[in-house]
Scaffold this motif. Sequence first.
Motif: not given
Length: 205
Positions: A49-67
């Motif tokens: 569960d912790a891994a899933g939450v962390a992956q979702g959070f990092m995906l969102f943050v990276c998507a914003v900064v990458f764009v």
Amino acid sequence: AILLAVTAAVDVFALGADLYLYDVTGDVLGGGAGAAVRDRSDLADTLTDAAGVAQGFMLFVCAVVFVIWLWRVRRNAEVFAPDGHRKARAWVIAGWVVPIASLWYPRRVVVDIWDASSTGEKPEGHGLINAWWTLWLISNTVGQVLYAAFDEADTAQRIHDSTAQMMAADGLDLVAALLAAALVLRLTRMQDEKARRGPTAPAAV
């Protein structure tokens, strides 16, 4: 690049959590029972569960900064080659969210930026871009299917089987994150080098 490296580290953690859950469910299928197995099962659930939450959070943050990064290097590339872009600048953002177009428009945008930023007489090869984009598409498509199968698993056997598939999905995501970081570093370095060289003298007529 740092955020993508953190994402890769989170994927490594997710792989560890997957492996632990796979081991625990294997014990359950082998007839294991008792308080020790229940405690390990609870820990496995907590870790995944912790891994899933962390992956979702990092995906969102990276998507914003990458764009944001992509928008900036696109503006730079327009200085290097004003007529070298086949897609309007708005597609830097829209290309990720418009259905169907999202399958190839972002790659096209990056290819044009890459070509405009190349410092040689000819644009450098697109091997890094192709590898990153291919892994990105595969990890997203396959990942969604496998994560959905894991969420629907309701028996020890199904959880055990879907966890093995989850490890494959997390592994793909890990490699995609590392390739994205390499792309960011390489393209930024190319633009820095080209900017330091200054404008190219016009050819004699």
